[in-house]
Design a protein around this motif. Structure first.
Motif, PDB file in Angstrom:
ATOM      1  N   PHE A   1      -8.946  -3.638  -8.960  1.00 54.76           N
ATOM      2  CA  PHE A   1      -7.550  -3.304  -9.168  1.00 54.76           C
ATOM      3  C   PHE A   1      -7.133  -1.882  -8.860  1.00 54.76           C
ATOM      4  CE2 PHE A   1      -7.485  -7.179 -11.610  1.00 54.76           C
ATOM      5  CZ  PHE A   1      -6.314  -7.706 -11.111  1.00 54.76           C
ATOM      6  N   ALA A   2      -8.095  -0.963  -8.918  1.00 48.92           N
ATOM      7  CA  ALA A   2      -7.657   0.431  -8.868  1.00 48.92           C
ATOM      8  C   ALA A   2      -7.313   0.864  -7.463  1.00 48.92           C
ATOM      9  CB  ALA A   2      -8.723   1.328  -9.472  1.00 48.92           C
ATOM     10  N   LYS A   3      -7.539   0.004  -6.508  1.00 47.47           N
ATOM     11  CA  LYS A   3      -7.350   0.467  -5.142  1.00 47.47           C
ATOM     12  C   LYS A   3      -5.892   0.716  -4.795  1.00 47.47           C
ATOM     13  CE  LYS A   3     -11.574  -1.599  -3.528  1.00 47.47           C
ATOM     14  NZ  LYS A   3     -12.109  -2.935  -3.274  1.00 47.47           N
TER      15      LYS A   3
ATOM     16  N   LYS B   1      -0.609   9.337  -0.222  1.00 45.99           N
ATOM     17  CA  LYS B   1       0.617  10.017  -0.655  1.00 45.99           C
ATOM     18  C   LYS B   1       1.842   9.313  -0.055  1.00 45.99           C
ATOM     19  CE  LYS B   1       2.640  14.526  -1.357  1.00 45.99           C
ATOM     20  NZ  LYS B   1       2.925  15.834  -0.792  1.00 45.99           N
ATOM     21  N   LEU B   2       2.854   9.074  -0.887  1.00 46.66           N
ATOM     22  CA  LEU B   2       4.076   8.431  -0.413  1.00 46.66           C
ATOM     23  C   LEU B   2       4.901   9.412   0.403  1.00 46.66           C
ATOM     24  CD1 LEU B   2       5.178   6.641  -3.710  1.00 46.66           C
ATOM     25  CD2 LEU B   2       4.037   5.615  -1.738  1.00 46.66           C
TER      26      LEU B   2
ATOM     27  N   HIS C   1       1.793   8.712  -5.315  1.00 45.88           N
ATOM     28  CA  HIS C   1       0.677   8.135  -4.559  1.00 45.88           C
ATOM     29  C   HIS C   1       0.595   6.643  -4.797  1.00 45.88           C
ATOM     30  CE1 HIS C   1      -0.323  12.397  -4.826  1.00 45.88           C
ATOM     31  NE2 HIS C   1      -1.147  12.247  -3.798  1.00 45.88           N
ATOM     32  N   HIS C   2      -0.030   5.917  -3.852  1.00 43.02           N
ATOM     33  CA  HIS C   2      -0.125   4.468  -4.033  1.00 43.02           C
ATOM     34  C   HIS C   2      -1.560   3.969  -3.963  1.00 43.02           C
ATOM     35  CE1 HIS C   2      -0.869   3.321   0.170  1.00 43.02           C
ATOM     36  NE2 HIS C   2      -0.077   4.309   0.478  1.00 43.02           N
ATOM     37  N   ARG C   3      -2.487   4.851  -4.214  1.00 43.15           N
ATOM     38  CA  ARG C   3      -3.880   4.404  -4.145  1.00 43.15           C
ATOM     39  C   ARG C   3      -4.740   5.318  -5.009  1.00 43.15           C
ATOM     40  NH1 ARG C   3      -5.322   4.616   1.527  1.00 43.15           N
ATOM     41  NH2 ARG C   3      -3.929   2.822   1.701  1.00 43.15           N
ATOM     42  N   LEU C   4      -5.848   4.730  -5.511  1.00 40.34           N
ATOM     43  CA  LEU C   4      -6.856   5.535  -6.205  1.00 40.34           C
ATOM     44  C   LEU C   4      -8.168   5.344  -5.463  1.00 40.34           C
ATOM     45  CD1 LEU C   4      -6.153   4.719  -9.952  1.00 40.34           C
ATOM     46  CD2 LEU C   4      -5.774   6.926  -8.831  1.00 40.34           C
ATOM     47  N   GLU C   5      -8.903   6.425  -5.296  1.00 40.62           N
ATOM     48  CA  GLU C   5     -10.230   6.278  -4.693  1.00 40.62           C
ATOM     49  C   GLU C   5     -11.273   6.863  -5.613  1.00 40.62           C
ATOM     50  OE1 GLU C   5     -10.379   7.587  -0.602  1.00 40.62           O
ATOM     51  OE2 GLU C   5      -8.815   6.131  -0.089  1.00 40.62           O
ATOM     52  N   LEU C   6     -12.414   6.161  -5.664  1.00 41.63           N
ATOM     53  CA  LEU C   6     -13.492   6.558  -6.551  1.00 41.63           C
ATOM     54  C   LEU C   6     -14.278   7.690  -5.887  1.00 41.63           C
ATOM     55  CD1 LEU C   6     -14.308   5.383  -9.324  1.00 41.63           C
ATOM     56  CD2 LEU C   6     -15.958   3.944  -8.132  1.00 41.63           C
TER      57      LEU C   6
ATOM     58  N   VAL D   1       4.582  -5.819 -13.628  1.00 47.72           N
ATOM     59  CA  VAL D   1       3.360  -5.144 -13.194  1.00 47.72           C
ATOM     60  C   VAL D   1       3.511  -4.759 -11.724  1.00 47.72           C
ATOM     61  CG1 VAL D   1       1.705  -6.132 -14.841  1.00 47.72           C
ATOM     62  CG2 VAL D   1       2.287  -7.401 -12.780  1.00 47.72           C
ATOM     63  N   VAL D   2       2.673  -3.818 -11.298  1.00 45.71           N
ATOM     64  CA  VAL D   2       2.800  -3.305  -9.930  1.00 45.71           C
ATOM     65  C   VAL D   2       1.437  -3.283  -9.237  1.00 45.71           C
ATOM     66  CG1 VAL D   2       3.364  -1.284  -8.517  1.00 45.71           C
ATOM     67  CG2 VAL D   2       4.828  -1.887 -10.462  1.00 45.71           C
ATOM     68  N   ARG D   3       1.385  -3.905  -8.093  1.00 50.69           N
ATOM     69  CA  ARG D   3       0.188  -3.834  -7.234  1.00 50.69           C
ATOM     70  C   ARG D   3       0.683  -3.538  -5.825  1.00 50.69           C
ATOM     71  NH1 ARG D   3      -2.804  -9.280  -9.715  1.00 50.69           N
ATOM     72  NH2 ARG D   3      -2.672  -8.553 -11.869  1.00 50.69           N
ATOM     73  N   TRP D   4       0.349  -2.376  -5.334  1.00 52.48           N
ATOM     74  CA  TRP D   4       0.898  -1.956  -4.049  1.00 52.48           C
ATOM     75  C   TRP D   4       0.542  -2.957  -2.963  1.00 52.48           C
ATOM     76  CZ3 TRP D   4       4.225   1.667  -4.953  1.00 52.48           C
ATOM     77  CH2 TRP D   4       4.920   2.208  -3.864  1.00 52.48           C
ATOM     78  N   GLU D   5       1.529  -3.434  -2.256  1.00 57.63           N
ATOM     79  CA  GLU D   5       1.290  -4.468  -1.253  1.00 57.63           C
ATOM     80  C   GLU D   5       1.705  -3.955   0.107  1.00 57.63           C
ATOM     81  OE1 GLU D   5      -0.098  -7.290  -1.138  1.00 57.63           O
ATOM     82  OE2 GLU D   5      -0.393  -7.753  -3.274  1.00 57.63           O
ATOM     83  N   MET D   6       0.846  -4.111   1.064  1.00 58.23           N
ATOM     84  CA  MET D   6       1.161  -3.642   2.401  1.00 58.23           C
ATOM     85  C   MET D   6       1.992  -4.663   3.171  1.00 58.23           C
ATOM     86  SD  MET D   6       0.373  -0.635   2.629  1.00 58.23           S
ATOM     87  CE  MET D   6      -0.498   0.521   1.574  1.00 58.23           C
ATOM     88  N   ARG D   7       1.794  -5.959   2.864  1.00 55.93           N
ATOM     89  CA  ARG D   7       2.553  -6.992   3.568  1.00 55.93           C
ATOM     90  C   ARG D   7       3.277  -7.863   2.539  1.00 55.93           C
ATOM     91  NH1 ARG D   7      -1.902  -9.833   5.666  1.00 55.93           N
ATOM     92  NH2 ARG D   7      -2.900  -8.611   4.041  1.00 55.93           N
ATOM     93  N   PRO D   8       4.343  -7.323   1.949  1.00 54.81           N
ATOM     94  CA  PRO D   8       5.033  -8.065   0.889  1.00 54.81           C
ATOM     95  C   PRO D   8       5.730  -9.313   1.411  1.00 54.81           C
ATOM     96  CG  PRO D   8       6.261  -6.092   1.477  1.00 54.81           C
ATOM     97  CD  PRO D   8       4.967  -6.015   2.217  1.00 54.81           C
TER      98      PRO D   8
END
Lengths: 501, 501
Positions: free
Chosen positions: A87-89, B112-113, B96-101, A151-158
Motif C-alpha cells: 500500500f505504501a507505494k 512530487k506533484l 507527493h504521491h508516493r513513498l519509497e522505502l 480513502v485514497v490510492r494514487w492511480e495513474m490510469r483512473p
C-alpha cells in the motif's frame, strides 16, 4: 428516436460504452483533480441505497460504526512490512500544514511537518493502534467496528467508479480472542457481501479464498466475491480478510485471557466500495443505458403525465399525484415504494429517454386517453424501450411490488445466464492458453475458466503472459478434486481463472 | 456510589468536566495524529441520529446529496482572494504521491506533484468549478446539492468535537438565478438548523445575521444559530451563507436567462458539523455525565435485568425481552422506540452508572420482586440518579413515548431557563465592560448581553480586550431600535454579545 441511446454499443466498444452509460445516466464525472471523481446526485443516490442496506446488515450481525482519522503517520506504515509493500507505494503524502501567499499571489506550502502523514489507503494501522489501547482483557472482546469513509490510492490510469484515486467505502475491523472466532467472522462477512450482491445488486457472485499471490498485503487468508461483467472479465466486488495475528503482533494488540495469560488478538478486516456502482453498471446495463435492480434503485417508478393542453395537464397530473400517494403505501423490500412524478415542461420523448438512460425500473405514462379507458401504460426497464403493458388504473399500485420483484429476478437471471454461457471447465495448460488467446482477439469468447491449479508460482508464471489471474477457489459447486494442470500437484477443487478489472 | 460520577464538577472546572464527560460516556478520544479525533461507537451513533434527521430535512426541502473530491488544487484557492485569507492559512497540503522505502527501513515521500493539493477545509472552490461546467441555462437552476464529508483545518489547540483538525460535517451548496431566491434559500436553511437544534437537540438557539467582521470569508451575509453552554459561553451551532455573486464571479458560474442574456449565478452555502455533538454534551450534561435529548439518543431505553441466581435470571431476562419487543412497536418522533437489554454479566451498580454516564434517557430495572408485583422501576436521566418511579408492567411500553417526549421537553426547558437567567440587556459601554470583566473572575456570572451596537470597527476594538464578540443580531424578539453604545449610530435592534467557543 435513435436505434440505441448509447453509442458505441457494448459489442462495438465495451470500455467506451461504459463511459457513455455513466455520462448518459448522469452518475459521475472526472474532476479537475487528477484521478478523483465527482459522484453526481443520481450516482450518489445509488450509493445511499447500498449504504443503507449494508449498514443494516452490519448492525444485524453485531457491528457498530465509528470514525478514525484520515491521516496516518508514516511511521505506522513502517511497522508492518508486508502491508507497506502493498500500500505504501502510491498514496497522497501530506508534508506541510500551512499555505502562505507570496508577493506574486501564489500560495506556497510552509509549516513543514516533523513526520509526513499519509492519507489513508486503508485503516488497519491506525485502527490497530487504537485497538492496542482499548483492548486489555478477554472481556473487551470481540471488538466489532465498521467505518464508512473516503480513502485514497494514487492511480495513474483512473476509471470512474472502477479505479479512482479517492473512493468511498466501508471497512470493517474486528478483533477476537481466538483464531476460530476470527475465521468465523471473516466467513460471516464474505457471506454478508455475497447475500447483498445476489439479493440486492442482482449480481451472481462466486465466493472463495484467493491464492497467496492475490491476498491483501499482510493477510493470512483473503476471501472475495467475483462477478462476471458483460465483457467476460471478472470484477472483485468485495473482500474479507483473516489477518491472523500478523497485525496484532505488529501493533501490540494484546489481551489477558481468562486464565490471566497475555495473548495476541486475532483480527479481520473486510470492505466494499463505490466500485460496486461500476459493477452494477457493467453487469446489468444495455445499449440504452443504465439498468438498475429495483432494490437499489433510488426511484422505483417514474410517473409521466402526458397532456396537450392545460385542462388535460391538470387532469393527468391529478391522476399521477393520486398514484404517487397510493404507491407510497405499497411495500417493496421492506420499504415504501419510491415513486416520482416527472411534471417538467420538456419534450415527452426526451423525458422518457432520460429515465430509460437513468435506469428507472418502471415507467408509467398517463394521458387523457388512459384516464378515459381507466388504464395506465407500463414500461419495464428490463424489457425493450417500446414494449408496453396496459394495466387497469385501480389495480396498478397494488401490482407494483410484484412487478418490481419480477424485474429484480429477471435481471439476476439474465446476469447468471450470461455468466453460465461464458463459463468453461478446462483441463490442460494448452486448453487454458487457447481459451484466453482466442478471447483476446474475439471478446465475445471471453469468460471464466474453472481449472485445477495449485497455489504455486509456476501457475502465476504461466498465467501472467495471458493477463489472467486466479480469481478465487469457489466454495460452492466445487467438490471435484484433481491435479494441477501446471505442477501436477493434487488440488481439492477447481479455481476460477479470468481477466479482471 | 460516588457523590457525582464526573470529577471535577461543572462548577469546579468546566473545561476539564467536559473532557471527563466525553471520556466517561466513551464518545471519542484524541488519536495519535495531532489534532485528529477518533469518534468511538457511542459518539458516532449520536452523529448517525443527527445525520439521519438532517438528511431527511434537506431532502424534504428539495436537496440531493453528491460527493466532490477531498483534494483542491492550490490554484483554485488563489482565485478567491477573500476566501484565501480565511481558509488557506492552516490546512493540510499534499505535495507527493508516493513513498519509497529507504535502505534503513524509512519511508521517504517521492513523486512530487506539479501542483500541491490542499485537503478541503470547505468545498466552495471545487464545487464551484463543477457548477461552472454544469450550469448553462436558467433551466438548469436552481442547483440544490448537499455533501456529507470530512474536512481538515489544521488546529494548534485541538479540543475534542469542538475544534479538531479533521471533523465530519455536511455542506450545502446551491446556485440560483436571482438574488431573491438565493437569499430565500439562505434563510430557509438557517431555519432548518434552528428547528433541528430546538426540536431535536433540545437546544434553544438565537438566530440572526453576523456583523461583517464575523462573516464567512467571501460571503455577503452569514446567518448563524447561537446556543449558550453551561459556562455562559456562546457556541455557533450552524451557519448559512448568502454568497451573492462573489464566488460565481471568481469561478465563472454563469447562466443564460430566459431572454438569452448571460448572468452570474447567486450562490449559498450552509453547514453543521460534529461540533454539534460537543454542543449537546456541554448544554445538557450534568455532574453524573452525558444527558441526551431522547430524539437523538441512540438508545431510548435500557432494560436492566436484576437477578441473584440462574432461575431468577431466566425469568427476568424473559420479561426484559418481552418488553423489548413491546417497545419496538411503540413510536417516538416518527420512528420505533429504540430499546436495549443489557444482560452483561457485570456488577449491577457498574452497569447502571455506565448508562447514567452515557446519557440513556430511560433506565428500567426489572428484578424478581418487580415480576411478583407486576411492576417495573423507571429512572429518568433528566432527574437525579436515585429517583425512581414504579409503573405497572402492562402499562409501561405504551407510556414510554409520552415519557420520552416529557424528557425531551424538560431538557429543552432547563436549557432555556438557564439561558434566560444568564441573559442581560445592557445600555452603555461601561456596563458591558463591567459585565464581562466580572464574568472573567466569577464564571457563574458569564452569559449573553443584548446590546445596541453598530457594525463598526470601533465596536470590535472595544470588545476585543474583553475577548467578547458580536455573535449575531437576533431575528426574533428584537424589535427595539436604539443607538450604538460605542459610535452613537442608530441601529435597528440589539446584538448578542458573548465570549464564545
Amino acid at each position: 428516436m435513435p436505434a440505441t441511446a448509447i453509442s458505441p454499443t457494448r459489442a462495438e466498444d465495451y470500455p467506451e460504452w461504459y463511459q457513455q452509460v455513466v455520462r448518459a445516466a448522469d452518475l459521475a464525472e472526472q474532476s479537475p483533480v487528477r484521478g478523483c471523481m465527482v459522484i453526481k446526485p443520481h450516482g450518489y443516490a445509488i450509493w445511499e441505497q447500498m449504504h443503507g442496506i449494508l449498514d443494516r446488515m452490519f448492525k444485524a450481525t453485531g457491528h457498530r460504526n465509528a470514525y478514525f482519522p484520515l491521516f496516518i503517520p508514516v511511521s505506522y506504515l513502517e511497522q508492518e512490512a508486508k502491508h507497506v509493500e502493498g500500500f505504501a507505494k502510491e498514496c497522497a503524502v501530506v508534508t506541510h500544514h500551512r499555505l502562505e501567499l507570496s508577493p506574486d499571489g501564489k500560495l506556497i506550502p510552509t509549516g513543514k511537518l516533523e513526520e509526513p502523514l499519509v492519507v489513508r489507503p486503508t485503516s488497519e494501522t491506525i485502527i490497530g493502534a487504537m485497538y492496542a489501547k482499548w483492548i486489555q482483557s478477554w472481556r473487551d472482546l470481540p471488538v466489532l467496528i465498521n467505518q464508512w469513509a473516503n480513502v485514497v490510492r494514487w492511480e495513474m490510469r483512473p476509471r470512474v467508479f472502477l479505479r479512482t484515486a479517492e473512493f468511498l467505502w466501508q471497512e470493517g475491523h474486528t478483533a477476537h480472542a481466538t483464531r476460530e472466532e476470527a475465521v468465523e467472522e471473516t466467513l460471516r462477512m464474505i457471506d454478508v457481501y455475497a447475500t447483498f450482491a445476489e439479493r440486492d445488486l442482482a449480481m451472481p457472485v462466486i465466493k472463495g479464498p484467493k491464492p497467496s499471490g492475490e491476498r491483501f498485503p499482510g493477510a493470512v487468508d483473503t476471501y472475495s466475491i467475483e462477478a462476471m461483467m458483460q465483457d467476460g472479465k471478472a470484477l472483485q466486488a468485495g473482500t474479507s480478510h483473516f489477518l491472523g495475528q500478523n497485525f496484532a503482533k505488529g501493533q501490540g494488540i494484546k489481551f489477558q485471557n481468562s486464565a490471566g495469560v497475555e495473548e495476541f488478538c486475532w483480527t479481520t478486516s473486510w470492505g466494499v466500495s463505490t466500485r460496486l456502482i461500476g459493477a452494477v453498471i457493467m453487469i446489468h446495463s444495455d445499449d440504452d443505458g443504465l439498468v438498475l435492480p429495483p432494490r437499489i434503485a433510488p426511484q422505483h417508478v417514474v410517473l409521466l403525465p402526458i397532456a396537450r393542453n392545460d385542462e388535460e395537464r391538470t387532469q393527468v397530473l391529478d391522476a399521477c399525484r393520486m398514484l404517487e400517494r397510493d404507491l407510497a403505501t405499497q411495500t417493496f423490500a421492506d420499504a415504501p415504494v419510491r415513486a416520482l412524478v416527472d411534471a417538467r415542461d420538456i419534450r415527452g420523448g426526451d423525458k422518457v429517454w432520460q429515465h430509460v438512460k437513468q435506469g428507472v425500473p418502471l415507467r408509467v405514462e398517463i394521458g387523457p386517453r388512459d384516464l378515459t379507458a381507466g388504464t395506465v401504460s407500463l414500461s419495464r426497464r428490463d424489457r425493450g424501450p417500446k414494449e408496453r403493458e396496459t394495466v387497469p388504473l385501480g389495480e396498478f399500485a397494488a401490482r407494483v411490488p410484484a412487478i418490481l420483484a419480477e424485474i429484480q429476478q429477471a435481471v439476476f437471471d439474465r446476469a447468471r445466464a450470461f455468466r453460465d454461457a461464458r463459463t468453461v471447465h478446462l483441463d490442460s495448460a494448452a486448453a487454458v492458453i487457447d481459451y484466453f488467446s482466442a478471447a483476446e482477439t474475439d471478446n465475445s469468447r471471453a469468460g471464466f475458466a474453472w481449472v485445477h491449479v495449485a497455489d504455486d508460482p509456476a501457475v502465476m508464471e504461466m498465467l501472467d503472459p495471458l493477463k489472467v489471474t486466479v480469481r478465487c477457489i469457489p466454495m460452492e459447486g466445487n467438490d471435484a478434486p484433481g491435479t494441477c494442470i501446471v505442477t501436477g500437484k493434487p488440488v481439492s477443487g477447481r479455481s476460477v481463472l479470468a481477466r479482471a478489472y
